[in-house]
Design an enzyme around this catalytic site. Structure first.
Site, mmCIF file in Angstrom:
data_model
loop_
_atom_site.group_PDB
_atom_site.id
_atom_site.type_symbol
_atom_site.label_atom_id
_atom_site.label_comp_id
_atom_site.label_asym_id
_atom_site.label_seq_id
_atom_site.Cartn_x
_atom_site.Cartn_y
_atom_site.Cartn_z
ATOM 1 N N LEU A 159 0.248 -9.424 1.714
ATOM 2 C CA LEU A 159 1.310 -8.413 1.792
ATOM 3 C C LEU A 159 0.917 -7.170 1.001
ATOM 4 O O LEU A 159 0.014 -7.202 0.166
ATOM 5 C CB LEU A 159 2.612 -9.020 1.252
ATOM 6 C CG LEU A 159 3.071 -10.282 2.007
ATOM 7 C CD1 LEU A 159 4.245 -10.946 1.287
ATOM 8 C CD2 LEU A 159 3.439 -9.941 3.447
ATOM 9 N N PRO A 160 1.633 -6.052 1.218
ATOM 10 C CA PRO A 160 1.204 -4.797 0.584
ATOM 11 C C PRO A 160 1.270 -4.785 -0.936
ATOM 12 O O PRO A 160 0.324 -4.325 -1.585
ATOM 13 C CB PRO A 160 2.164 -3.758 1.184
ATOM 14 C CG PRO A 160 2.628 -4.355 2.479
ATOM 15 C CD PRO A 160 2.667 -5.833 2.246
ATOM 16 N N THR A 220 -3.180 -7.916 -3.107
ATOM 17 C CA THR A 220 -3.522 -7.295 -4.391
ATOM 18 C C THR A 220 -2.228 -6.763 -4.988
ATOM 19 O O THR A 220 -1.646 -5.808 -4.459
ATOM 20 C CB THR A 220 -4.511 -6.135 -4.200
ATOM 21 O OG1 THR A 220 -5.690 -6.643 -3.579
ATOM 22 C CG2 THR A 220 -4.886 -5.517 -5.542
ATOM 23 N N LYS A 253 -9.389 -9.026 -10.300
ATOM 24 C CA LYS A 253 -9.476 -8.027 -9.217
ATOM 25 C C LYS A 253 -9.332 -6.615 -9.801
ATOM 26 O O LYS A 253 -10.080 -5.701 -9.435
ATOM 27 C CB LYS A 253 -8.380 -8.327 -8.198
ATOM 28 C CG LYS A 253 -8.093 -7.257 -7.181
ATOM 29 C CD LYS A 253 -9.035 -7.304 -6.007
ATOM 30 C CE LYS A 253 -8.741 -6.144 -5.047
ATOM 31 N NZ LYS A 253 -9.722 -6.001 -4.017
ATOM 32 N N LYS A 304 -4.090 2.879 -5.722
ATOM 33 C CA LYS A 304 -3.192 1.738 -5.952
ATOM 34 C C LYS A 304 -3.828 0.761 -6.947
ATOM 35 O O LYS A 304 -3.204 0.345 -7.928
ATOM 36 C CB LYS A 304 -2.910 1.014 -4.622
ATOM 37 C CG LYS A 304 -2.149 -0.290 -4.792
ATOM 38 C CD LYS A 304 -2.154 -1.177 -3.538
ATOM 39 C CE LYS A 304 -1.682 -2.583 -3.900
ATOM 40 N NZ LYS A 304 -1.733 -3.559 -2.831
#
Ligand code: NAD
Length: 299
Positions: free
Chosen positions: A65-66, A96, A173, A248
């Site tokens: 998902l976003p 992420t 990450k 982001k």
């Protein structure tokens, strides 16, 4: 083979779900976009009308998902999946997102006795399609043992890592992408500096690759146009990995640094550079186009 509910069939989730089907798993999929579901139905997946419907009867739930709010909305609260699924369900969130939300969902799942892992990926759309993603996983050792054979359907076995407890995958990450942002800018500055003094970027790249400045950007993703074939810089910076996504990820990295009490000065400078570049209309271009921003600074 597992019965898998797959939630979020975008640029990454779509090809990941397709690879799980090819690996022999049975899939029930859900996305807010009907066309995304239809594309997976054509590959043999069943379509559900909601996340809860997809999860009913699933051994494993995978979400792609976003952002954190979508993950929290899917799993937490009275209507969230944690309250609805059997405790032997394995949940893998490959999105992420911020480490704080990943920890929150992981801890809520642990209280219910459900195995949840944050399993963000590295590799982008090409690796998602090729089934060669890297996974960095946060959660218990037991959950990792259960997750690994599933993740191998979407990634390379030697690139699936257990980073630590809940949220550790997102921290890993964020650390990786912050380093990538910084060394792409450093590589761009080094090439611009050499070029300003009359050096050929091809020759300078070879020199640095054979020397201590060698790094991933030089090896496989050179930002200078036409130094390398098949990379975004040689294709007018078509992504690849968009500036929007790098901004982001740097925002998430800055949150991780701050909550850990780390003053990530290079990361913050990278955030400022990519944000300025994004503000000049470069959001949808590949992140290696930061070379153009670097050149503009140096005149
Ligand atoms: P995307 O925007 O293409 O896909 C997201 C999908 O999720 C969309 O199809 C959207 O309709 C769906 N969605 C949103 N809310 C939903 C909900 N509540 N339930 C079900 N579906 C929902 O994004 P993407 O490029 O596939 O990226 C997904 C995640 O992977 C992001 O967190 C991104 O940061 C990360 N990521 C992307 C890349 C990349 O190169 N694109 C690389 C690594 C990681």
């Amino acid at each position: 083979m597992a019965a898998i509910a797959f939630l979020g069939l975008g640029n990454m989730g779509g090809p990941m779900a397709k690879n799980l089907l090819a690996a022999g798993h049975s899939l029930t999929v859900f996305d807010l976009v009907e066309a995304a579901c239809a594309a997976l139905e054509a590959e043999g997946a069943a379509i559900a009308a909601s996340a809860a419907e997809a999860a009913a009867g699933a051994d494993v739930i995978i979400s792609m998902l976003p952002a954190g709010k979508h993950v929290a909305g899917t799993f937490l609260g009275e209507d969230g999946l944690l309250a609805k699924v059997p405790t032997d369900t394995l949940i893998l969130d490959a999105s992420t997102i911020d480490a704080a939300t990943a920890r929150q969902v992981g801890e809520a799942a642990a209280e219910l006795g459900i195995d949840f892992m944050d399993t963000p990926v590295s590799g982008g759309v090409a690796a998602a399609a090729g089934g060669t993603l890297a996974f960095m996983c946060g959660g218990s050792a037991g959950a990792f043992d259960r997750a690994k054979p599933i993740l191998e359907g979407m990634g390379s076995a030697e690139k699936i890592f257990h980073a630590g407890s809940a949220g550790a995958g997102q921290v890993a990450k964020a650390a990786n992408n912050m380093l990538l942002a910084v060394h792409m800018i450093g590589t761009s500055e080094a090439l611009a500096m050499g070029h300003a003094h009359g050096l050929d970027p091809v020759v300078l790249s070879e020199i640095m690759k054979a020397s201590s400045g060698n790094n991933w950007s030089l090896q496989v993703y050179n930002p200078w146009p036409d130094v390398m074939e098949g990379v975004p810089s040689s294709n007018n910076y078509q992504p690849g990995f968009m500036v929007d996504l790098m901004v982001k990820d740097l925002g998430l990295a800055c949150e991780v640094a701050e909550s850990g009490g780390v003053d990530n000065q290079m990361g913050k400078q990278a955030m400022a550079a990519y944000s300025a570049h994004q503000g000049e209309g470069n959001g949808p271009r590949d992140f290696s186009s930061i070379l153009e921003w670097v050149k503009a600074q140096t005149g």
